[in-house]
Design an enzyme around this catalytic site. Structure first.
Site, mmCIF file in Angstrom:
data_model
loop_
_atom_site.group_PDB
_atom_site.id
_atom_site.type_symbol
_atom_site.label_atom_id
_atom_site.label_comp_id
_atom_site.label_asym_id
_atom_site.label_seq_id
_atom_site.Cartn_x
_atom_site.Cartn_y
_atom_site.Cartn_z
ATOM 1 N N GLU A 31 -3.279 7.826 -3.734
ATOM 2 C CA GLU A 31 -3.136 6.477 -3.167
ATOM 3 C C GLU A 31 -3.004 5.427 -4.258
ATOM 4 O O GLU A 31 -3.680 5.498 -5.282
ATOM 5 C CB GLU A 31 -4.359 6.173 -2.294
ATOM 6 C CG GLU A 31 -4.380 4.767 -1.706
ATOM 7 C CD GLU A 31 -5.665 4.499 -0.939
ATOM 8 O OE1 GLU A 31 -5.760 4.951 0.219
ATOM 9 O OE2 GLU A 31 -6.585 3.869 -1.508
ATOM 10 N N TYR B 237 0.877 -1.181 0.000
ATOM 11 C CA TYR B 237 0.000 0.000 0.000
ATOM 12 C C TYR B 237 0.908 1.223 0.000
ATOM 13 O O TYR B 237 1.892 1.291 0.743
ATOM 14 C CB TYR B 237 -0.876 0.012 1.255
ATOM 15 C CG TYR B 237 -1.616 1.329 1.457
ATOM 16 C CD1 TYR B 237 -2.894 1.506 0.950
ATOM 17 C CD2 TYR B 237 -1.026 2.395 2.136
ATOM 18 C CE1 TYR B 237 -3.577 2.713 1.118
ATOM 19 C CE2 TYR B 237 -1.697 3.603 2.303
ATOM 20 C CZ TYR B 237 -2.967 3.749 1.796
ATOM 21 O OH TYR B 237 -3.623 4.939 1.952
#
Length: 387
Positions: A192, A104
């Site tokens: 993101e 992530y």
């Protein structure tokens, strides 16, 4: 403004961030032509384009090994409803196989440091909040000094703490610089990638993208304005609100409550609390800063023009936007009309007392002033039989 994944991918491609080859479709009939034009190879991933997370769990991300499977998924997903959002477009991308690692990665606006912070999680593809709660050691953070920007040591630190080989330091540094450029150029709240994979060829590749842009920066981002207009092309209230520098957002069909505030965070809190009470929000309107009484009057008119709206919740923290100006605009909007409507208002900040006096002078309308947001929602719940 929350970008759809395909728009985030466009920005990644613009800044040369590695992504999977893909195309966007809005009709199952043109699927094969678009896939052929983009030169995609099977297997592919069919991804519903909606402004929410958790699409995979909701069935909005599907895999196809053949054109027949892909078309079936397109027919099932297009124009369906996914967690309350209508799916008008699909992103089809080549499936990344035999990946070595999933991570992530995000750059987000951090209130504590009042700047950008890089976050890396060792478990890509999972919900970052869940990972942070259950296994916080797998979350690594680095604060970005705006006067320094991205440096090599940041990538080295993130890799070492995440247990990933230092051989990827150059690639990660390069990717961080590109993501930070997007973050700054587009006044982002969040950039993101989840997951960021190391593929079979040892490349860092973004398999998904999420970008949130500060609404107050929209005026200088014509490409994002064009994107926003396409999301609701048939709603004239969006364009009407934009003429006053308001951001009008349709929320849920069948809603009977409209909310307005001077900040997207407060709007989201309003919507969440109203929804938890089992009531529906039809539309939200972000006033921005410095709204005058005349503009507040127009904001109220636009909200009451939303089909089905029977109540408006106003949540104001007065700074540049003065409470007495807000109250004056509300009074002008209600005088002689909307007697059958409900107005709940909460104001804090500049000229609050003067604003409350104006609100108390409004007659012949069910208007209530309360001290907090939860009290606002309770006031609406108490009038549920009229909503």
């Amino acid at each position: 403004m929350k970008l759809l994944e395909y728009k985030a991918k466009e920005l990644f491609d613009k800044y040369d961030v590695s992504t999977m080859n893909g195309c966007v479709i809005d009709s199952s009939e043109n699927m094969e032509a678009e896939i052929g034009k983009a030169g995609l190879s099977y297997p592919v991933v069919v991804k519903a384009q909606v402004q929410i997370g958790g699409r995979g769990k909701a069935g909005g991300i599907r895999f196809a090994d053949t054109p027949e499977e892909a078309k079936k998924h397109c027919e099932d997903l297009l124009f369906s409803e996914l967690r309350g959002y209508k799916v008008n477009q699909l992103l089809i991308v080549e499936k990344a196989e035999n990946n070595k690692t999933e991570l992530y990665l995000s750059i987000m606006l951090d209130r504590l440091t009042e700047g950008a912070i890089i976050v890396v999680g060792a478990n890509g593809g999972m919900e970052i909040e869940q990972t942070a709660k259950e296994d916080p050691d797998k979350i690594v953070k680095v604060v970005v000094d705006p006067f320094v920007g991205i440096k090599d040591y940041m990538a080295a630190y993130l890799l070492s703490k995440s247990g990933v080989s230092m051989s990827y330091k150059k690639q990660l540094t390069d990717m961080l610089k590109k993501l930070y450029a997007i973050f700054m150029d587009y006044s982002c709240m969040l950039v993101e990638i989840n997951p960021l994979v190391i593929d079979a060829n040892d490349r860092l590749v973004a398999l998904d993208g999420k970008i949130d842009i500060d609404d107050s920066a929209m005026f200088r981002l014509p490409d994002i304005q064009e994107f926003a207009a396409k999301l609701q092309p048939d709603n004239p209230l969006i364009n009407e609100a934009a003429e006053y520098n308001f951001l009008y957002i349709p929320v849920e069909e069948g809603g009977t409550i409209a909310v307005t505030s001077n900040g997207s965070g407060m709007l989201m809190s309003c919507i969440d609390l109203i929804s938890k009470e089992g009531m529906k929000v039809a539309a939200a309107l972000d006033l921005g800063g410095g709204a005058t009484a005349d503009r507040i009057k127009e904001a109220m008119r636009i909200l009451f023009s939303t089909p089905g709206v029977k109540a408006v919740l106003i949540n104001i923290f007065g700074g540049i936007t003065r409470c007495d100006e807000v109250a004056g605009g509300v009074k002008m909007a209600l005088e002689g009309q909307h007697q059958d409507k409900i107005v709940v208002i909460r104001m804090e900040g500049t000229n609050k007392e003067a604003g409350l006096q104006i609100i108390s002078s409004i007659k012949d309308v069910d208007i209530v002033s309360v001290p907090g947001l939860r009290e606002c929602v309770k006031a609406l719940a108490d009038r549920r039989d009229r909503l």
